[in-house]
Design a protein around this motif. Structure first.
Motif, PDB file in Angstrom:
ATOM      1  N   ILE A  87       0.931  -1.323  -0.236  1.00 41.42           N
ATOM      2  CA  ILE A  87      -0.028  -0.038  -0.065  1.00 41.42           C
ATOM      3  C   ILE A  87       0.767   1.240   0.226  1.00 41.42           C
ATOM      4  N   ALA A  88       2.010   1.042   0.868  1.00 41.12           N
ATOM      5  CA  ALA A  88       3.083   2.295   0.720  1.00 41.12           C
ATOM      6  C   ALA A  88       3.441   2.559  -0.649  1.00 41.12           C
ATOM      7  N   MET A  89       3.936   1.242  -1.203  1.00 43.89           N
ATOM      8  CA  MET A  89       4.529   1.443  -2.549  1.00 43.89           C
ATOM      9  C   MET A  89       3.432   2.137  -3.523  1.00 43.89           C
ATOM     10  N   ALA A  90       2.485   1.652  -3.673  1.00 47.44           N
ATOM     11  CA  ALA A  90       1.265   2.118  -4.649  1.00 47.44           C
ATOM     12  C   ALA A  90       1.097   3.419  -4.218  1.00 47.44           C
ATOM     13  N   GLY A  91       0.904   3.770  -3.017  1.00 46.88           N
ATOM     14  CA  GLY A  91       0.661   5.300  -2.692  1.00 46.88           C
ATOM     15  C   GLY A  91       1.673   6.229  -3.139  1.00 46.88           C
ATOM     16  N   TYR A  92       3.029   5.843  -2.802  1.00 47.09           N
ATOM     17  CA  TYR A  92       4.035   6.501  -3.288  1.00 47.09           C
ATOM     18  C   TYR A  92       4.177   6.634  -4.790  1.00 47.09           C
ATOM     19  N   LEU A  93       4.135   5.440  -5.627  1.00 50.65           N
ATOM     20  CA  LEU A  93       4.107   5.699  -7.177  1.00 50.65           C
ATOM     21  C   LEU A  93       2.977   6.474  -7.720  1.00 50.65           C
ATOM     22  N   CYS A  94       1.504   6.290  -7.103  1.00 53.31           N
ATOM     23  CA  CYS A  94       0.586   7.210  -7.767  1.00 53.31           C
ATOM     24  C   CYS A  94       0.784   8.683  -7.392  1.00 53.31           C
ATOM     25  N   HIS A  95       1.379   8.865  -6.204  1.00 55.89           N
ATOM     26  CA  HIS A  95       1.646  10.250  -5.553  1.00 55.89           C
ATOM     27  C   HIS A  95       2.672  11.087  -6.339  1.00 55.89           C
ATOM     28  N   ASN A  96       3.576  10.290  -7.151  1.00 60.75           N
ATOM     29  CA  ASN A  96       4.798  10.649  -8.052  1.00 60.75           C
ATOM     30  C   ASN A  96       4.263  10.888  -9.262  1.00 60.75           C
ATOM     31  N   GLU A  97       3.135  10.005  -9.674  1.00 63.20           N
ATOM     32  CA  GLU A  97       2.691  10.006 -11.255  1.00 63.20           C
ATOM     33  C   GLU A  97       1.769  11.061 -11.549  1.00 63.20           C
ATOM     34  N   GLN A  98       1.123  11.488 -10.462  1.00 61.04           N
ATOM     35  CA  GLN A  98      -0.063  12.494 -10.847  1.00 61.04           C
ATOM     36  C   GLN A  98      -0.353  13.289  -9.762  1.00 61.04           C
ATOM     37  N   GLU A  99      -1.030  14.433 -10.297  1.00 64.00           N
ATOM     38  CA  GLU A  99      -1.346  15.615  -9.065  1.00 64.00           C
ATOM     39  C   GLU A  99      -2.239  15.054  -8.237  1.00 64.00           C
ATOM     40  N   TYR A 100      -2.239  15.469  -7.062  1.00 62.51           N
ATOM     41  CA  TYR A 100      -2.971  15.000  -5.936  1.00 62.51           C
ATOM     42  C   TYR A 100      -3.478  15.761  -5.157  1.00 62.51           C
ATOM     43  N   THR A 101      -4.804  16.111  -4.690  1.00 61.60           N
ATOM     44  CA  THR A 101      -5.231  17.005  -3.529  1.00 61.60           C
ATOM     45  C   THR A 101      -5.825  16.200  -2.493  1.00 61.60           C
ATOM     46  N   VAL A 102      -5.190  16.379  -1.292  1.00 61.19           N
ATOM     47  CA  VAL A 102      -5.994  15.599  -0.262  1.00 61.19           C
ATOM     48  C   VAL A 102      -7.432  16.102   0.104  1.00 61.19           C
ATOM     49  N   ASP A 103      -8.281  14.945   0.210  1.00 64.73           N
ATOM     50  CA  ASP A 103      -9.692  15.085   0.426  1.00 64.73           C
ATOM     51  C   ASP A 103     -10.109  14.646   1.710  1.00 64.73           C
ATOM     52  N   TYR A 104     -10.556  15.249   2.770  1.00 63.29           N
ATOM     53  CA  TYR A 104     -10.960  14.718   3.885  1.00 63.29           C
ATOM     54  C   TYR A 104     -12.257  14.523   4.070  1.00 63.29           C
ATOM     55  N   THR A 105     -13.114  14.792   2.682  1.00 61.65           N
ATOM     56  CA  THR A 105     -14.392  14.255   2.685  1.00 61.65           C
ATOM     57  C   THR A 105     -14.457  12.705   2.067  1.00 61.65           C
ATOM     58  N   ALA A 106     -13.259  12.003   1.717  1.00 59.02           N
ATOM     59  CA  ALA A 106     -13.318  10.930   0.948  1.00 59.02           C
ATOM     60  C   ALA A 106     -13.770   9.875   2.001  1.00 59.02           C
ATOM     61  N   ASP A 107     -14.500   8.881   1.232  1.00 62.10           N
ATOM     62  CA  ASP A 107     -15.001   7.874   2.088  1.00 62.10           C
ATOM     63  C   ASP A 107     -14.321   6.447   1.447  1.00 62.10           C
ATOM     64  N   VAL A 108     -14.738   5.376   2.289  1.00 63.07           N
ATOM     65  CA  VAL A 108     -14.172   4.107   1.721  1.00 63.07           C
ATOM     66  C   VAL A 108     -15.121   3.594   0.866  1.00 63.07           C
ATOM     67  N   PHE A 109     -14.520   2.733   0.143  1.00 65.13           N
ATOM     68  CA  PHE A 109     -15.472   1.837  -0.700  1.00 65.13           C
ATOM     69  C   PHE A 109     -15.416   0.214  -0.705  1.00 65.13           C
ATOM     70  N   SER A 110     -16.306  -0.626  -0.946  1.00 66.21           N
ATOM     71  CA  SER A 110     -16.505  -1.823  -0.915  1.00 66.21           C
ATOM     72  C   SER A 110     -15.853  -2.662  -2.083  1.00 66.21           C
ATOM     73  N   ARG A 111     -15.775  -2.046  -3.348  1.00 63.03           N
ATOM     74  CA  ARG A 111     -15.427  -2.710  -4.668  1.00 63.03           C
ATOM     75  C   ARG A 111     -14.627  -1.927  -5.189  1.00 63.03           C
ATOM     76  N   SER A 112     -13.506  -2.725  -5.932  1.00 60.22           N
ATOM     77  CA  SER A 112     -12.324  -2.209  -6.545  1.00 60.22           C
ATOM     78  C   SER A 112     -12.766  -1.147  -7.568  1.00 60.22           C
TER      79      SER A 112
END
Ligand code: KG4
Length: 334
Positions: free
Chosen positions: A306-331
């Motif tokens: 999860i750390a690796m995927a987060g790091y690679l995604c963060h490096n690849e694209q613009e990302y804005t932190v969203d504190y209203t985001a929710d979890v999801f049950s399906r990929s």
């Protein structure tokens, strides 16, 4: 850059600390197997309650083992879904809270993407594109990965996931939970040709899987022999495992050959299975395909991926932190 990974999608509470994409400083997993084994499967309410108790000690343990504290962390990567909602909420809310209080940005990661990119934790990394077979308790899917953020679903299970089939067969044979490691151990002493269990190939061009018929066939076989003085458990396990793996390997290799992709990657808990790893290696070699296998500790649920995927995604694209985001049950992938 230091990434703190947090994973709580099902029944493992995990935390990891990763330096860039090159050095894993800590990888801690707290398993709940003992809690769920007497029920023959994961009990969602017990899972989320246990995550609540363990999340903080596990994150602290990961930071301690890495020789770091929160002030050193640049990014928090946390599983946002898919998984059990109650379990996901514990890790996700915990990560968002730390992020909110400390100002460290957090990124929500699709658990499936974690499995797809777990191979980057290894020294031998594939180049894109690659075909990935992800097989766990919740999924059996084949993907074409063209970049970190472009992974296209080619096929998935229409009913039980491969790991779920292992778990259900183990429950039926009264072997315990989780079923995969137990069934595969028993299979080493059995004859894989003893029972000719069905293989669901589905439509000839389909990369989808189906394992529910196979599970039912095991049930019928078991019902036939269960009153015998000796039940051929090892043979049933070996024949069942062989049937699952034959289909997984054939469809993955077919996808690679059909799409002209030379690299094949495995991920997910079932890819820790020795017979799958060995068979996939042999068949890939036959077809001159390059196989990339994560070590077993990166196959089952863990926060390093999860750390690796987060790091690679963060490096690849613009990302804005969203504190209203929710979890999801399906990929969200495919
Ligand atoms: O990826 P994972 O840890 O959690 C999920 O996201 O589901 O996978 C757990 C699944 C379980 O169904 C377990 O029985 C299976 O992976 N598993 C195995 C083996 N080790 C774990 N299945 C077959 N052979 C194994 N050696």
């Amino acid at each position: 850059m230091l990434t703190l990974g947090i994973e709580s999608s099902c029944d493992d509470t995990a935390a990891a600390v990763l330096y860039d994409d090159s050095r894993l400083l800590a990888n801690v997993v707290s398993s709940q197997n003992e809690i769920h084994s007497r029920f023959g499967g994961v009990v969602p309410e017990l899972a989320s309650r246990t995550h609540l108790e363990t999340i903080e000690p596990i994150v602290n343990e990961a930071l301690f083992r890495a020789g770091k504290n929160l002030n050193d962390i640049d990014l928090i990567a946390v599983t946002q879904g898919p998984g059990l909602i109650g379990s996901l909420l514990v890790g996700f809310c915990y990560a968002k809270s730390i992020s909110y209080v400390t100002g460290i940005p957090y990124i929500g990661v699709d658990h499936m993407l974690g499995h797809l990119l777990s191979i980057f934790l290894e020294k031998k990394k594939p180049s894109f594109p690659y075909i990935a077979l992800i097989v766990s308790g919740g999924t059996s899917s084949i993907f074409l990965c063209e970049s970190v953020t472009r992974c296209k679903l080619l096929g998935r299970t229409r009913d039980d996931a491969a790991g779920e089939a292992f778990d259900k067969v183990a429950k039926l044979l009264k072997l315990g939970y989780p079923g995969g490691p137990i069934v595969s151990k028993r299979a080493t002493h059995g004859n894989s040709a003893a029972f000719n269990f069905p293989r669901a190939w589905l439509h000839k061009d389909s990369f989808d899987f189906s394992f529910s018929g196979l599970k039912t066939a095991v049930l019928h076989q078991y019902t036939k022999v269960k009153d015998n003085s000796t039940i051929p458990i090892d043979d049933i396990c070996a024949s069942f495992q062989h049937a699952v793996i034959e289909v997984l390997v054939a469809k993955t290799v077919k996808a690679a050959l059909q799409l002209g992709v030379n690299n094949v990657v495995l991920g997910g808990g079932v890819s820790a299975n020795d017979h799958l790893r060995k068979t996939m290696k042999e068949v890939c070699q036959e077809h001159a395909l390059e196989l990339y296998l994560p070590q077993p500790q990166y196959c089952t649920d863990n926060a390093a991926m999860i750390a690796m995927a987060g790091y690679l995604c963060h490096n690849e694209q613009e990302y804005t932190v969203d504190y209203t985001a929710d979890v999801f049950s399906r990929s969200l992938l495919g």
